[in-house]
Design a protein around this motif. Structure first.
Motif, short mmCIF file in Angstrom:
data_model
loop_
_atom_site.label_atom_id
_atom_site.label_comp_id
_atom_site.label_asym_id
_atom_site.label_seq_id
_atom_site.Cartn_x
_atom_site.Cartn_y
_atom_site.Cartn_z
N UNK A 279 81.62 11.84 14.54
CA UNK A 279 81.10 11.92 13.18
C UNK A 279 79.69 12.49 13.16
N UNK A 280 78.85 12.06 14.08
CA UNK A 280 77.49 12.60 14.13
C UNK A 280 77.51 14.08 14.49
N UNK A 281 78.44 14.48 15.38
CA UNK A 281 78.57 15.89 15.72
C UNK A 281 79.06 16.71 14.52
N UNK A 282 79.72 16.05 13.56
CA UNK A 282 80.21 16.75 12.38
C UNK A 282 79.11 17.36 11.53
N UNK A 283 77.86 16.90 11.71
CA UNK A 283 76.75 17.49 10.95
C UNK A 283 76.52 18.94 11.35
N UNK A 284 77.08 19.37 12.50
CA UNK A 284 76.90 20.74 12.99
C UNK A 284 78.08 21.65 12.67
N UNK A 285 79.16 21.09 12.10
CA UNK A 285 80.36 21.88 11.83
C UNK A 285 80.11 22.83 10.67
N UNK A 286 80.49 24.12 10.88
CA UNK A 286 80.26 25.09 9.81
C UNK A 286 81.39 26.06 9.59
N UNK A 287 82.41 26.03 10.46
CA UNK A 287 83.53 26.96 10.27
C UNK A 287 84.83 26.26 10.64
N UNK A 288 85.95 26.89 10.28
CA UNK A 288 87.26 26.23 10.31
C UNK A 288 87.68 25.83 11.73
#
Length: 426
Positions: A279-288
């Motif tokens: 979940x914390x790594x999800x702050x870096x998600x930007x593409x599919x």
């Protein structure tokens, strides 16, 4: 087979519900879906313990079949919804029936399979059934959406529940074991009392919060991230949900073998840590593509933290108390979702998805810390303890050692009428 078919229909309805929310509310679909799922959780938390109290007195097969028919009837109305409040009302009725069905179904499995190794593998198969639904339903939904409106997906839910009912009718299920006569209040609250008095189950409650934080982000905000943020079609939403289910299914294959070599506490904490980190790594998600990879990782953590929970429940109650304990786990775990679903929906709509990842990641991290504190690393089944209130001629202390004003003996310890609280460490 009844479970698999009903889950397949439910999975199609889950995809359709997200798309229905998007049709009714557009970019605010996360808030609508979060509220709808919060109402679902209210039904689960309120109805499950009450239903378990009546389940002690009712034939299990008749109860399961009747609840399948109720769910089919309600699902039949979902394609005709045109207002948001109608979504809320039907979800409450539908999930009230599910709140009675699921704990009864889960409590039947250990009665059919008393051997722990068999039961461990049954839990894995049951987990796989849920995960296959997570994979197969979105893929089937993606295929169907190329030729029909998503409203038609609700019809599959009706068919699934009806076939499930027919399959349950075709088998013989064990009836509830007789228990001591108790009032409705005592039967309603007994599972909760056992749950909160058992250290390993208090740790499980904390782990439920970590699981709820991750799954709420996936269920509530996948459609928003994929369609509103990335501008991708409905099929991409279905495939993203399938990635989460695929990761969970992969982990479920290995859980029985893993539990032969490590403790259930270790496996479940590892899964919860993976959820918090993801979940914390999800702050870096930007593409599919990165979203698909993250959803797969969260699926692995979800299954690792969830699958062994049935073993803990089985270890922590007498057979006649299991339906009440499974209902308590059902209610308390869904109370965690009652918290995280609206947080995921409303925060996603108000402050953005990346901030929501951070908040839910921190929530999961706190839950892991609490689980470490609440669930002792040393957690034996058999515990030395002393009875000071039982009379000298009570059968339970017939072979116990006399010590002072009481009797000491050792056996597999669970909370029941003779053991009201957990013994303190010497």
């Amino acid at each position: 087979m009844a479970q698999v078919i009903a889950l397949l229909g439910t999975g199609l309805a889950t995809v359709a519900l997200g798309l229905l929310a998007y049709e009714l509310a557009g970019a605010d679909a996360g808030a609508v879906l979060g509220t709808a799922l919060a109402i679902k959780m209210v039904a689960y938390v309120g109805v499950a313990p009450i239903a378990s109290a009546f389940a002690e007195r009712l034939p299990r097969r008749a109860m399961l079949v009747g609840l399948d028919f109720v769910r089919a009837a309600v699902a039949l109305l979902l394609p005709f919804v045109s207002e948001i409040w109608q979504v809320y009302a039907l979800i409450f009725v539908l999930q009230s029936a599910s709140a009675a069905f699921t704990p009864t179904f889960q409590a039947t499995i250990p009665d059919i399979l008393p051997d722990e190794r068999d039961y461990t593998r049954a839990l894995s198969l049951s987990r796989l059934a849920y995960d296959l639904e997570s994979v197969a339903s979105p893929m089937l939904a993606a295929a169907l959406l190329t030729v029909v409106s998503f409203h038609s997906l609700f019809a599959s839910t009706v068919v699934g529940f009806l076939i499930s009912a027919l399959l349950v009718v075709s088998v013989a299920l064990p009836s509830p074991k007789p228990s001591e006569p108790r009032g409705i209040y005592a039967r309603t609250t007994s599972g909760l009392r056992i749950f909160l008095a058992t250290p390993r189950l208090r740790g499980l409650l904390a782990l439920n919060l970590a699981v709820a934080a991750a799954s709420a982000m996936v269920i509530v905000n996948t459609v928003v991230f994929v369609q509103a943020e990335l501008g991708l079609p409905q099929q991409a939403t279905a495939f993203a949900l399938a990635a989460f289910g695929g990761g969970s299914m992969l982990a479920a294959f290995f859980v029985p073998r893993l539990l032969d070599t490590i403790a259930d506490r270790t496996a479940m904490l590892a899964g919860a840590i993976l959820l918090a980190t993801g979940l914390l790594a999800g702050t870096l998600v930007g593409f599919y593509a990165s979203l698909l990879a993250l959803w797969s990782v969260l699926g692995v953590g979800y299954s690792l933290a969830q699958t062994p929970s049935g073993l803990l429940l089985r270890r922590s109650a007498r057979p006649e108390d299991r339906p009440a304990l499974f209902a308590a786990q059902f209610a308390l775990s869904h109370a965690c979702w009652l918290l995280t679903y609206p947080v995921a929906g409303w925060l996603g709509a108000k402050v953005g998805l990346h901030a929501t990842f951070a908040v839910l990641g921190l929530t999961a991290g706190v839950a892991v810390f609490l689980a470490l504190r609440l669930w002792p690393a040393q957690d034996p089944d058999e515990i030395d303890h002393v009875h000071t209130t039982l009379p000298d001629d009570h059968p339970h202390v017939a072979h116990a050692e006399r010590v002072g004003q009481g009797y000491r003996h050792r056996h597999s310890y669970v909370i029941d009428t003779h053991h009201a609280q957990w013994p303190r460490e010497n």
